[in-house]
Design a protein around this motif. Structure first.
Motif, PDB file in Angstrom:
ATOM      1  N   GLU A  24     -22.207 -13.596  42.371  1.00 20.99           N
ATOM      2  CA  GLU A  24     -22.607 -12.121  42.490  1.00 20.99           C
ATOM      3  C   GLU A  24     -23.328 -11.728  43.487  1.00 20.99           C
ATOM      4  O   GLU A  24     -23.905 -10.742  43.726  1.00 20.99           O
ATOM      5  CB  GLU A  24     -23.457 -11.919  41.368  1.00 20.99           C
ATOM      6  CG  GLU A  24     -22.332 -12.191  39.891  1.00 20.99           C
ATOM      7  CD  GLU A  24     -23.248 -11.602  38.455  1.00 20.99           C
ATOM      8  OE1 GLU A  24     -23.395 -10.214  38.500  1.00 20.99           O
ATOM      9  OE2 GLU A  24     -23.657 -12.613  37.782  1.00 20.99           O
ATOM     10  N   SER A  25     -23.329 -12.329  44.741  1.00 18.30           N
ATOM     11  CA  SER A  25     -23.953 -12.007  46.062  1.00 18.30           C
ATOM     12  C   SER A  25     -23.001 -10.674  46.409  1.00 18.30           C
ATOM     13  O   SER A  25     -21.995 -10.595  46.285  1.00 18.30           O
ATOM     14  CB  SER A  25     -23.697 -12.899  47.046  1.00 18.30           C
ATOM     15  OG  SER A  25     -24.753 -14.128  46.692  1.00 18.30           O
ATOM     16  N   CYS A  91     -18.494  -7.804  46.345  1.00 17.89           N
ATOM     17  CA  CYS A  91     -19.118  -8.883  45.247  1.00 17.89           C
ATOM     18  C   CYS A  91     -18.447  -9.949  45.213  1.00 17.89           C
ATOM     19  O   CYS A  91     -17.387 -10.176  44.787  1.00 17.89           O
ATOM     20  CB  CYS A  91     -19.283  -7.952  44.002  1.00 17.89           C
ATOM     21  SG  CYS A  91     -20.301  -9.228  42.696  1.00 17.89           S
ATOM     22  N   LEU A  92     -19.221 -11.251  45.557  1.00 18.28           N
ATOM     23  CA  LEU A  92     -18.672 -12.475  45.760  1.00 18.28           C
ATOM     24  C   LEU A  92     -18.667 -13.139  44.317  1.00 18.28           C
ATOM     25  O   LEU A  92     -19.861 -12.746  43.846  1.00 18.28           O
ATOM     26  CB  LEU A  92     -19.461 -13.405  46.870  1.00 18.28           C
ATOM     27  CG  LEU A  92     -18.862 -14.717  47.027  1.00 18.28           C
ATOM     28  CD1 LEU A  92     -17.589 -14.712  47.529  1.00 18.28           C
ATOM     29  CD2 LEU A  92     -19.877 -15.602  47.677  1.00 18.28           C
ATOM     30  N   ALA A 144     -24.309  -7.076  38.713  1.00 14.51           N
ATOM     31  CA  ALA A 144     -23.572  -6.612  39.880  1.00 14.51           C
ATOM     32  C   ALA A 144     -22.105  -6.548  39.563  1.00 14.51           C
ATOM     33  O   ALA A 144     -21.509  -5.539  40.061  1.00 14.51           O
ATOM     34  CB  ALA A 144     -23.916  -7.752  40.810  1.00 14.51           C
ATOM     35  N   LEU A 145     -21.430  -7.435  38.827  1.00 12.96           N
ATOM     36  CA  LEU A 145     -19.978  -7.184  38.651  1.00 12.96           C
ATOM     37  C   LEU A 145     -19.707  -5.891  38.105  1.00 12.96           C
ATOM     38  O   LEU A 145     -18.638  -5.209  38.210  1.00 12.96           O
ATOM     39  CB  LEU A 145     -19.578  -8.472  37.749  1.00 12.96           C
ATOM     40  CG  LEU A 145     -19.328  -9.620  38.741  1.00 12.96           C
ATOM     41  CD1 LEU A 145     -18.907 -10.882  37.768  1.00 12.96           C
ATOM     42  CD2 LEU A 145     -18.471  -9.689  40.018  1.00 12.96           C
ATOM     43  N   LEU A 146     -20.512  -5.672  37.199  1.00 11.89           N
ATOM     44  CA  LEU A 146     -20.372  -4.474  36.077  1.00 11.89           C
ATOM     45  C   LEU A 146     -20.209  -3.174  37.027  1.00 11.89           C
ATOM     46  O   LEU A 146     -19.745  -2.304  36.960  1.00 11.89           O
ATOM     47  CB  LEU A 146     -21.084  -4.130  35.093  1.00 11.89           C
ATOM     48  CG  LEU A 146     -21.117  -5.451  33.885  1.00 11.89           C
ATOM     49  CD1 LEU A 146     -22.307  -5.126  32.743  1.00 11.89           C
ATOM     50  CD2 LEU A 146     -19.748  -5.137  33.145  1.00 11.89           C
TER      51      LEU A 146
END
Length: 153
Positions: A24-25, A91-92, A144-146
């Motif tokens: 989530e970086s 977003c990794l 972060a993904l959301l």
């Protein structure tokens, strides 16, 4: 107080550890650079400092800037990132290493919304280095993904 991370990876297991640190970086496409003459690829990312959260306890979340650097890169390819601008955020999700002819292979960096960067490497030699001081993060791991999905909708 935790020291900045300084990790080196030379096999699939090492890459799995680095990937867990980078989950989530976020980073900008313009800060991901392939340098063919130097046979290197690097990217600047902001990662969640999960190891600091464990130490502090509670819901506190901190982020820290980091450099992900690959040596021995023979080529770099992007997929599903062509429509993005240099300052667009990514977003990794994860990265992993597919072994090829030893000691080489391919590193795959998977991003939210099916974006991908593939690196053909002569040998796996990757570094993850924290840079700068950590800061309090409003966004927590899992959010972060959301947030990335909401921005793209």
């Amino acid at each position: 107080m935790n020291k900045p991370l300084k990790l080196r990876g030379q096999d699939s297991e090492d890459v799995a550890i680095i990937a867990s640190c980078l989950q989530e970086s976020t980073g900008q496409l313009g800060n991901m650079v392939y340098q063919p003459r130097r046979r290197s690829f690097y990217c600047l990312l902001n990662r969640f400092a999960r190891e600091r959260q464990t130490e502090a306890g509670g819901d506190a979340a901190e982020s820290v800037g980091c450099l992900l650097y690959f040596h021995c890169v023979l080529g770099a390819h992007r997929r599903n990132l062509d429509k993005l601008e240099r300052d667009d955020s990514l977003c990794l999700i994860t990265l992993y290493f597919h072994e090829g002819e030893p000691p080489g292979g391919m590193v795959r960096m998977l991003f939210a919304n099916e974006g991908e960067i593939c690196l053909d490497v002569e040998a796996l030699d990757v570094y993850l280095l924290d840079i700068g001081k950590p800061w309090s993060s409003i966004v927590k791991p899992g959010d972060a993904l959301l947030n990335m999905e909401a921005l793209r909708s």
